[in-house]
Design an enzyme around this catalytic site. Structure first.
Site, short mmCIF file in Angstrom:
data_model
loop_
_atom_site.label_atom_id
_atom_site.label_comp_id
_atom_site.label_asym_id
_atom_site.label_seq_id
_atom_site.Cartn_x
_atom_site.Cartn_y
_atom_site.Cartn_z
N ALA A 162 0.83 -1.15 0.01
CA ALA A 162 0.12 -0.20 0.02
C ALA A 162 0.99 1.15 -0.05
O ALA A 162 1.79 1.22 0.57
CB ALA A 162 -0.80 0.04 1.12
N GLU B 136 4.48 9.79 -29.95
CA GLU B 136 5.30 8.53 -30.01
C GLU B 136 4.47 7.29 -30.23
O GLU B 136 4.78 6.05 -29.97
CB GLU B 136 6.14 8.30 -28.74
CG GLU B 136 5.51 8.38 -27.45
CD GLU B 136 6.51 7.97 -26.40
OE1 GLU B 136 7.06 6.77 -26.44
OE2 GLU B 136 6.96 8.67 -25.58
N CYS C 115 9.07 11.20 -25.33
CA CYS C 115 8.01 12.32 -25.03
C CYS C 115 8.36 13.78 -25.31
O CYS C 115 7.87 14.65 -24.94
CB CYS C 115 8.24 12.22 -23.28
SG CYS C 115 7.63 10.57 -22.70
N THR D 227 2.61 3.91 -14.26
CA THR D 227 3.28 5.34 -14.80
C THR D 227 2.61 5.48 -16.14
O THR D 227 3.17 6.26 -16.96
CB THR D 227 4.75 5.18 -14.87
OG1 THR D 227 5.32 4.32 -15.64
CG2 THR D 227 5.05 5.24 -13.28
N SER E 81 16.46 4.82 -17.36
CA SER E 81 15.37 5.96 -17.69
C SER E 81 15.59 7.11 -16.64
O SER E 81 15.61 8.26 -17.04
CB SER E 81 14.13 5.58 -17.80
OG SER E 81 13.35 5.22 -16.79
N HIS F 276 8.80 17.58 -17.35
CA HIS F 276 7.98 16.51 -18.12
C HIS F 276 7.99 15.69 -16.92
O HIS F 276 8.76 15.24 -16.08
CB HIS F 276 9.09 15.60 -19.03
CG HIS F 276 8.47 14.43 -19.37
ND1 HIS F 276 7.28 14.07 -19.89
CD2 HIS F 276 9.22 13.18 -19.39
CE1 HIS F 276 7.17 12.86 -19.93
NE2 HIS F 276 8.19 12.28 -19.71
N LYS G 106 11.90 15.12 -6.90
CA LYS G 106 13.38 14.73 -7.04
C LYS G 106 14.21 15.54 -8.18
O LYS G 106 14.98 16.06 -7.89
CB LYS G 106 13.46 13.26 -7.44
CG LYS G 106 12.95 12.35 -6.25
CD LYS G 106 13.52 10.98 -6.72
CE LYS G 106 12.77 10.03 -5.41
NZ LYS G 106 13.25 8.49 -5.81
N ASN H 18 1.14 9.88 -16.76
CA ASN H 18 2.05 10.35 -17.77
C ASN H 18 1.38 10.24 -19.19
O ASN H 18 0.95 9.07 -19.59
CB ASN H 18 3.31 9.52 -17.85
CG ASN H 18 4.40 9.79 -18.89
OD1 ASN H 18 4.24 11.05 -19.40
ND2 ASN H 18 5.54 9.12 -19.02
N SER I 125 13.11 9.82 -23.89
CA SER I 125 14.17 8.91 -23.94
C SER I 125 14.84 8.30 -25.09
O SER I 125 14.02 9.10 -26.22
CB SER I 125 13.35 7.74 -23.34
OG SER I 125 13.04 7.62 -22.20
N1 ACO Z 1 4.90 2.90 0.05
C1 ACO Z 1 5.55 3.96 -0.22
N2 ACO Z 1 6.54 3.94 -1.00
C2 ACO Z 1 6.85 2.99 -1.63
C3 ACO Z 1 6.32 1.50 -1.05
C4 ACO Z 1 5.17 1.60 -0.23
N3 ACO Z 1 4.44 0.52 0.02
N4 ACO Z 1 6.92 0.53 -1.72
C5 ACO Z 1 7.86 1.06 -2.83
N5 ACO Z 1 7.67 2.41 -2.43
C6 ACO Z 1 8.75 3.62 -3.27
C7 ACO Z 1 10.25 3.14 -3.48
O1 ACO Z 1 10.81 3.29 -2.22
C8 ACO Z 1 10.29 4.03 -4.38
O2 ACO Z 1 10.75 5.29 -4.10
P1 ACO Z 1 12.06 5.89 -4.40
O3 ACO Z 1 12.56 5.86 -5.74
O4 ACO Z 1 12.00 7.28 -3.73
O5 ACO Z 1 12.77 5.27 -3.47
C9 ACO Z 1 9.13 3.97 -5.57
O6 ACO Z 1 8.02 3.80 -4.39
C10 ACO Z 1 9.18 3.17 -6.43
O7 ACO Z 1 9.45 2.02 -6.18
P2 ACO Z 1 10.46 0.87 -6.82
O8 ACO Z 1 10.54 -0.32 -6.08
O9 ACO Z 1 11.81 1.90 -7.21
O10 ACO Z 1 9.48 0.83 -8.12
P3 ACO Z 1 9.88 -0.03 -9.26
O11 ACO Z 1 11.28 -0.33 -9.83
O12 ACO Z 1 8.97 -1.35 -9.28
O13 ACO Z 1 9.46 0.90 -10.73
C11 ACO Z 1 9.86 2.64 -12.34
C12 ACO Z 1 9.45 2.35 -10.59
C13 ACO Z 1 11.36 2.18 -12.67
C14 ACO Z 1 9.68 4.01 -12.27
C15 ACO Z 1 8.81 1.98 -13.28
O14 ACO Z 1 7.41 2.45 -12.81
C16 ACO Z 1 9.17 2.23 -14.64
O15 ACO Z 1 9.86 1.62 -15.28
N6 ACO Z 1 8.35 3.35 -15.04
C17 ACO Z 1 8.64 3.69 -16.53
C18 ACO Z 1 9.68 4.13 -17.06
C19 ACO Z 1 9.76 5.93 -16.41
O16 ACO Z 1 8.68 6.41 -16.19
N7 ACO Z 1 10.81 6.54 -16.42
C20 ACO Z 1 11.14 7.81 -16.16
C21 ACO Z 1 11.77 8.57 -17.17
S1 ACO Z 1 11.46 8.02 -18.82
C22 ACO Z 1 9.72 8.25 -19.35
O17 ACO Z 1 9.43 9.51 -19.21
C23 ACO Z 1 8.85 7.30 -19.84
#
Ligand code: ACO
Length: 456
Positions: A35, A86, A120, A162, A212, A250, A259, A329, A363
């Site tokens: 959660a 895209e 994007c 996302t 990414s 973006h 961040k 997004n 990207s």
């Molecule tokens: N409660 C609160 N926070 C939590 C919980 C929880 N239960 N579980 C995880 N989190 C947090 C993590 O700590 C992390 O935060 P942090 O990075 O500040 O530490 C965040 O939630 C995400 O968790 P991760 O385990 O890192 O997530 P995951 O690796 O499963 O996926 C990601 C995240 C990589 C962004 C994925 O959604 C993705 O690949 N998205 C598409 C790519 C993307 O958007 N890239 C950005 C730039 S490129 C573009 O625009 C497409």
């Protein structure tokens, strides 16, 4: 011979997002993740999605038709129409040519521009094409329309929350209420395999999530520092973030944007003299020797500068995340949804004379930071006041959406996936659920030609 275009910028804007969404808290339960992972960890609240009734052509038709209608635009007054997307459904025929149905019926066919693609970033590239045309010797005195649209969908797994979908159309011309700064666009472009779509039989991208994020942040570092350098050539007193009233990004997901604002302050810190560091960044001296390239995933740096920039984020960036957290997004329109969100969060009086920085990232990778100045005329009936009022109507549609259960969202994603390349095809998604004025796909025939109607 037309006069040179002055104060080129955004005259009017229209935003479209799907009429259905899935709640991210419900999606967390459905996906059986902890959660808070999507809502707190990624900063997302709701995610808009389209059934098989909508595709990139219908999304862009909807948003452009509305822009023309709401602003009483004569199709003959448009000399350029650019699309950034895209969401590729045809390797040859552009989305722009579908949009021409809205113009050709009035006999307006002398309109330059086609589609531009790089993840994007395509919407920003399309926007720059339009600005460059208006400022060039090719300009014939007419206005341009720029459309950014995408359906952002991921396969099952961590990237799926996302996703999102939507489209933005912008009327670009001289003497605008939102004016682009000249000569300060700062770009960073290089090769990376962080997110790409090499499988043309699938709607889903290949994503290296961690890479990414690193690519996004390194592009931000490069663009921000170059942007500040270019700005200081024009105005030696330019103080980076502190000289900007808004800083828009973006938004792949909202947490990354928070961040990113922190990252901007980290750059300001690294660029400061020892004296300034002591005065302006108390308690952060231990990060003095840190290098940008070693800190993309440095938790201590991230935490310290997130804390340092909390108030700056609330003031300069958070108001831009309203659409991003509620729709997800949208890919190419994401940054422009951020602009809409910021504009509707304030009155014309509060916005008058303000300056924004905007960071566009696609990207692969292509990125630019640029800036917009808001006109000082905020009087009732001014172009600025009209723009904001019209955008408030768009954003109000968020409350008129239908909340779908995650099971139904997942089923509709499955229908899209299974039929991505089916022809002939008759879509099954509900027409009644669409907002009035939405274009929808009626069929794809044996020759893979697509046909649309508008919901009245
Ligand atoms: N409660 C609160 N926070 C939590 C919980 C929880 N239960 N579980 C995880 N989190 C947090 C993590 O700590 C992390 O935060 P942090 O990075 O500040 O530490 C965040 O939630 C995400 O968790 P991760 O385990 O890192 O997530 P995951 O690796 O499963 O996926 C990601 C995240 C990589 C962004 C994925 O959604 C993705 O690949 N998205 C598409 C790519 C993307 O958007 N890239 C950005 C730039 S490129 C573009 O625009 C497409």
């Amino acid at each position: 011979m037309v006069n040179k275009a002055e104060n080129v910028g955004i005259l009017a804007m229209e935003l479209y997002f799907p009429s259905q969404y899935v709640d991210q808290t419900e999606l967390e339960k459905f996906d059986e993740v902890g959660a808070g992972k999507y809502t707190i960890g990624l900063g997302q609240t709701k995610m808009g999605f389209c059934s098989d009734r909508e595709d990139i052509n219908s999304l862009c038709l909807t948003v452009v038709h509305r822009l023309l209608e709401k602003n009483n635009i004569n199709p003959h007054d448009i000399g350029r129409l650019e699309v950034g997307t895209e969401t590729i459904i045809d390797k040859s025929k552009s989305v722009k040519t579908f949009l021409m149905t809205l113009f050709a019926k009035a006999g307006a066919t002398d309109i330059e521009g086609i589609d531009t693609t790089n993840a994007c970033y395509g919407g920003t590239a399309a926007l720059f094409n339009a600005i460059n045309w208006l400022e060039s010797s090719s300009w014939d005195g007419r206005k341009a329309i720029v459309v950014a649209g995408d359906i952002a969908v991921y396969g099952k797994g961590p990237a799926r929350p996302t996703g999102g979908a939507g489209a933005v159309a912008m009327l670009i011309g001289p003497d605008a209420p939102l004016v682009f700064d000249c000569g300060v666009r700062a770009s960073y472009m290089t090769h990376a395999y962080d997110f790409y779509k090499p499988d043309l039989s699938s709607e889903f991208p290949f994503v290296d999530g961690k890479l990414s994020i690193q690519c996004y942040l390194s592009a931000l570092d490069n663009c921000y520092n170059l942007f500040c350098k270019k700005m200081r050539k024009i105005n030696p007193n330019f103080k980076g973030l502190l000289s900007l009233d808004g800083m828009l990004f973006h938004s792949p997901y909202c947490k990354l944007v928070q961040k990113s604002l922190a990252r901007v302050t980290f750059n300001d810190f690294l660029n400061s003299s020892s004296d300034e560091k002591k005065k302006k960044f108390p308690g952060l001296s231990q990060f003095d020797k840190h290098k940008r390239e070693d800190t993309y995933f440095d938790r201590d740096v991230e935490k310290a500068f997130m804390t340092y920039s909390k108030d700056l984020f609330e003031e300069k960036t958070k108001p831009s995340l309203f659409i991003a957290t509620n729709v997800g997004n949208m890919y190419t329109p994401s940054l422009y949804g951020g602009l809409v969100s910021y504009l509707v969060s304030k009155s014309a009086d509060q916005l008058a004379g303000k300056k924004f920085g905007l960071f566009s990232y696609g990207s692969g990778l292509a990125s630019t930071m640029y800036s917009i100045n808001i006109s000082k005329d905020a009087s009732a009936g001014s172009k600025l006041a009209k723009l904001i009022n019209s955008l408030k109507d768009c954003v109000a549609m968020l409350d008129k959406r239908k909340c779908a259960r995650p099971e139904d969202f997942s089923k509709q994603m499955q229908v899209r996936t299974e039929n991505y390349h089916t022809a002939p095809y008759s879509p099954s998604g509900s027409i009644d659920v669409l907002f009035p004025g939405t274009y929808y796909l009626t069929k794809i025939d044996e020759q893979r030609r697509r046909f649309y109607e508008r919901r009245m």
